[in-house]
Design a protein around this motif. Structure first.
Motif, PDB file in Angstrom:
ATOM      1  N   TYR A  69      37.035  77.938   1.878  1.00 60.84           N
ATOM      2  CA  TYR A  69      37.317  76.621   1.302  1.00 60.84           C
ATOM      3  C   TYR A  69      38.820  76.402   1.184  1.00 60.84           C
ATOM      4  CZ  TYR A  69      38.427  73.755  -2.818  1.00 60.84           C
ATOM      5  OH  TYR A  69      38.997  72.880  -3.685  1.00 60.84           O
ATOM      6  N   ALA A  70      39.544  77.431   0.717  1.00 57.73           N
ATOM      7  CA  ALA A  70      40.993  77.301   0.550  1.00 57.73           C
ATOM      8  C   ALA A  70      41.690  77.141   1.891  1.00 57.73           C
ATOM      9  CB  ALA A  70      41.539  78.520  -0.198  1.00 57.73           C
ATOM     10  N   ARG A  71      41.236  77.855   2.891  1.00 59.10           N
ATOM     11  CA  ARG A  71      41.844  77.725   4.221  1.00 59.10           C
ATOM     12  C   ARG A  71      41.654  76.314   4.772  1.00 59.10           C
ATOM     13  NH1 ARG A  71      39.410  82.826   5.232  1.00 59.10           N
ATOM     14  NH2 ARG A  71      37.879  81.829   6.607  1.00 59.10           N
ATOM     15  N   ALA A  72      40.474  75.739   4.503  1.00 61.03           N
ATOM     16  CA  ALA A  72      40.233  74.359   4.946  1.00 61.03           C
ATOM     17  C   ALA A  72      41.164  73.396   4.231  1.00 61.03           C
ATOM     18  CB  ALA A  72      38.780  73.980   4.693  1.00 61.03           C
ATOM     19  N   LEU A  73      41.382  73.613   2.926  1.00 58.82           N
ATOM     20  CA  LEU A  73      42.271  72.767   2.141  1.00 58.82           C
ATOM     21  C   LEU A  73      43.703  72.852   2.650  1.00 58.82           C
ATOM     22  CD1 LEU A  73      43.228  71.129  -0.343  1.00 58.82           C
ATOM     23  CD2 LEU A  73      43.145  73.265  -1.654  1.00 58.82           C
ATOM     24  N   LEU A  74      44.184  74.057   2.865  1.00 56.18           N
ATOM     25  CA  LEU A  74      45.568  74.241   3.292  1.00 56.18           C
ATOM     26  C   LEU A  74      45.801  73.743   4.711  1.00 56.18           C
ATOM     27  CD1 LEU A  74      46.227  77.819   1.816  1.00 56.18           C
ATOM     28  CD2 LEU A  74      46.949  75.615   0.875  1.00 56.18           C
ATOM     29  N   GLY A  75      44.747  73.735   5.524  1.00 53.50           N
ATOM     30  CA  GLY A  75      44.905  73.319   6.909  1.00 53.50           C
ATOM     31  C   GLY A  75      44.670  71.849   7.158  1.00 53.50           C
ATOM     32  N   ASP A  76      44.301  71.094   6.108  1.00 51.44           N
ATOM     33  CA  ASP A  76      43.974  69.674   6.275  1.00 51.44           C
ATOM     34  C   ASP A  76      44.813  68.838   5.313  1.00 51.44           C
ATOM     35  OD1 ASP A  76      42.905  67.167   6.573  1.00 51.44           O
ATOM     36  OD2 ASP A  76      40.837  67.725   6.070  1.00 51.44           O
ATOM     37  N   SER A  77      45.763  68.089   5.826  1.00 49.99           N
ATOM     38  CA  SER A  77      46.645  67.278   4.976  1.00 49.99           C
ATOM     39  C   SER A  77      45.916  66.105   4.343  1.00 49.99           C
ATOM     40  CB  SER A  77      47.831  66.752   5.795  1.00 49.99           C
ATOM     41  OG  SER A  77      47.368  65.936   6.870  1.00 49.99           O
ATOM     42  N   HIS A  78      44.680  65.826   4.787  1.00 44.45           N
ATOM     43  CA  HIS A  78      43.893  64.725   4.226  1.00 44.45           C
ATOM     44  C   HIS A  78      42.669  65.223   3.458  1.00 44.45           C
ATOM     45  CE1 HIS A  78      46.317  61.897   6.501  1.00 44.45           C
ATOM     46  NE2 HIS A  78      46.100  62.609   7.602  1.00 44.45           N
ATOM     47  N   HIS A  79      42.654  66.496   3.133  1.00 44.61           N
ATOM     48  CA  HIS A  79      41.512  67.073   2.412  1.00 44.61           C
ATOM     49  C   HIS A  79      41.313  66.344   1.085  1.00 44.61           C
ATOM     50  CE1 HIS A  79      38.922  70.082   0.478  1.00 44.61           C
ATOM     51  NE2 HIS A  79      38.759  70.646   1.661  1.00 44.61           N
ATOM     52  N   TRP A  80      40.039  66.148   0.682  1.00 44.57           N
ATOM     53  CA  TRP A  80      39.742  65.362  -0.529  1.00 44.57           C
ATOM     54  C   TRP A  80      40.333  65.979  -1.792  1.00 44.57           C
ATOM     55  CZ3 TRP A  80      36.962  67.569  -4.518  1.00 44.57           C
ATOM     56  CH2 TRP A  80      36.242  68.728  -4.210  1.00 44.57           C
ATOM     57  N   VAL A  81      40.500  67.294  -1.822  1.00 39.22           N
ATOM     58  CA  VAL A  81      41.060  67.947  -3.013  1.00 39.22           C
ATOM     59  C   VAL A  81      42.506  67.519  -3.238  1.00 39.22           C
ATOM     60  CG1 VAL A  81      41.795  70.186  -3.958  1.00 39.22           C
ATOM     61  CG2 VAL A  81      39.502  69.922  -3.015  1.00 39.22           C
ATOM     62  N   ARG A  82      43.215  67.195  -2.182  1.00 39.36           N
ATOM     63  CA  ARG A  82      44.606  66.759  -2.319  1.00 39.36           C
ATOM     64  C   ARG A  82      44.718  65.408  -3.017  1.00 39.36           C
ATOM     65  NH1 ARG A  82      48.316  69.632   0.844  1.00 39.36           N
ATOM     66  NH2 ARG A  82      47.354  71.139   2.273  1.00 39.36           N
ATOM     67  N   ARG A  83      43.621  64.661  -3.087  1.00 40.07           N
ATOM     68  CA  ARG A  83      43.641  63.350  -3.747  1.00 40.07           C
ATOM     69  C   ARG A  83      43.277  63.434  -5.230  1.00 40.07           C
ATOM     70  NH1 ARG A  83      40.883  62.108   1.102  1.00 40.07           N
ATOM     71  NH2 ARG A  83      38.910  61.809  -0.014  1.00 40.07           N
ATOM     72  N   LEU A  84      42.880  64.612  -5.702  1.00 40.25           N
ATOM     73  CA  LEU A  84      42.591  64.777  -7.121  1.00 40.25           C
ATOM     74  C   LEU A  84      43.883  64.761  -7.926  1.00 40.25           C
ATOM     75  CD1 LEU A  84      39.975  67.699  -6.960  1.00 40.25           C
ATOM     76  CD2 LEU A  84      39.492  65.267  -7.282  1.00 40.25           C
ATOM     77  N   PRO A  85      43.843  64.309  -9.186  1.00 38.71           N
ATOM     78  CA  PRO A  85      45.059  64.308 -10.012  1.00 38.71           C
ATOM     79  C   PRO A  85      45.703  65.691 -10.108  1.00 38.71           C
ATOM     80  CG  PRO A  85      43.350  63.000 -11.053  1.00 38.71           C
ATOM     81  CD  PRO A  85      42.710  63.658  -9.871  1.00 38.71           C
ATOM     82  N   GLY A  86      44.870  66.720 -10.200  1.00 41.50           N
ATOM     83  CA  GLY A  86      45.394  68.072 -10.311  1.00 41.50           C
ATOM     84  C   GLY A  86      45.250  68.894  -9.051  1.00 41.50           C
ATOM     85  N   LYS A  87      44.813  68.249  -7.973  1.00 52.00           N
ATOM     86  CA  LYS A  87      44.633  68.904  -6.669  1.00 52.00           C
ATOM     87  C   LYS A  87      43.830  70.204  -6.810  1.00 52.00           C
ATOM     88  CE  LYS A  87      48.615  66.643  -4.584  1.00 52.00           C
ATOM     89  NZ  LYS A  87      48.839  65.689  -5.696  1.00 52.00           N
TER      90      LYS A  87
END
Length: 284
Positions: A69-87
């Motif tokens: 999951y973390a690798r997907a987050l770090l590799g995707d600049s548009h990952h949904w977690v990046r849009r959370l207030p606290g990422k």
């Protein structure tokens, strides 16, 4: 509901009010608080083992960025977690914060937070995802707590320590162990030999307890979620209290709001800074 219940604490307050007004109930998926070892700790605290109200707590919640999951987050600049207030923090830290919230009094604790991007992530070109967090929390009764989130420290601990005026307790979620830490000291060299022996005996006791639970086929990885769901349904069918009081859900949310506000403010002012430890603003 997933944890945290909502993106902001005031939204959770509104949601709880709606549910209550409709005669409904809700709870948060903080299953770590209902594992076998967590329930044993709760029973000891309620029985008075600490000798009074908690004086200090330490909650450590680590996360391994090698997870898929973390690798997907770090590799995707548009990952949904990046849009959370606290990422990343918003999606992970509520388990560790909820442990602290359970034992705080009042509704508006003081929070001092320092978060930064680890040198390892910076070397990989990451400029958004904060993966190191240190927090100091205190309530109106004088109870204090430290919360640590780290992707870099090893071992990747998931521990909770709570100390009262008489005794303390150390919970290790990964090992499913609970250690009683006596407040009284032995005279002279007794302090060098008796406590290590007592702790060794407790570890053996934890081993035996875990083995018995395993043989009863009740030691699966999600036993905490099983107990949480059963308790929640029982609160509905029997008309009892919800397993996690609404006050604790809201308190954990307020603490997280304060953390993200401070971390975001500091990141906006000094996006490349990782050194200074004392924040300029304290959020209540």
């Amino acid at each position: 509901m997933e944890k945290p219940v909502t993106l902001y604490a005031d939204h959770a307050d509104m949601l709880i009010a709606i549910a209550t007004g409709q005669g409904l109930k809700l709870t948060a998926g903080h299953d770590d608080q209902f594992s076998h070892v967590a329930r044993r700790m709760r029973d000891l605290v309620r029985s008075g083992h600490l000798g009074g109200s908690p004086v200090h707590m330490e909650s450590i919640y680590c996360y391994d960025l090698r997870d898929g999951y973390a690798r997907a987050l770090l590799g995707d600049s548009h990952h949904w977690v990046r849009r959370l207030p606290g990422k990343l923090l918003q999606n992970i830290i509520s388990h560790g914060v909820a442990r602290i919230a359970e034992h705080l009094t009042g509704d508006s604790p003081s929070v001092i937070a320092h978060g930064f991007i680890s040198p390892k992530l910076r070397n990989l070109g990451e400029r958004e995802i904060i993966d190191e967090l240190r927090v100091i929390i205190s309530d109106d009764a004088g109870t204090t707590a430290y919360f640590t989130f780290s992707s870099q420290m090893r071992p990747t601990l998931h521990q909770f320590r709570i100390y009262g005026p008489a005794n303390g307790l150390i919970l290790d979620q990964d090992h499913e162990t609970l250690i009683k830490v006596p407040g009284a000291r032995f005279k002279s060299y007794g302090e060098k030999f008796i406590p290590p022996l007592a702790i060794a005996q407790q570890h053996i006791g934890n081993l035996v307890t875990n083995a018995k639970t395993f043989l009863r086929r009740d030691f699966h990885m999600k036993s905490g979620m099983k107990h949480l769901i059963e308790s929640f349904y029982h609160s509905i069918t029997a008309g009892g209290p919800v397993p996690i009081p609404y006050r604790e859900i809201l308190l954990a949310g307020r603490i997280m709001d304060a953390i993200f506000q401070q971390v975001e403010t500091r990141s906006a002012r000094q996006p490349e800074h990782v050194g200074r430890l004392v924040p300029e603003e304290v959020t209540r």
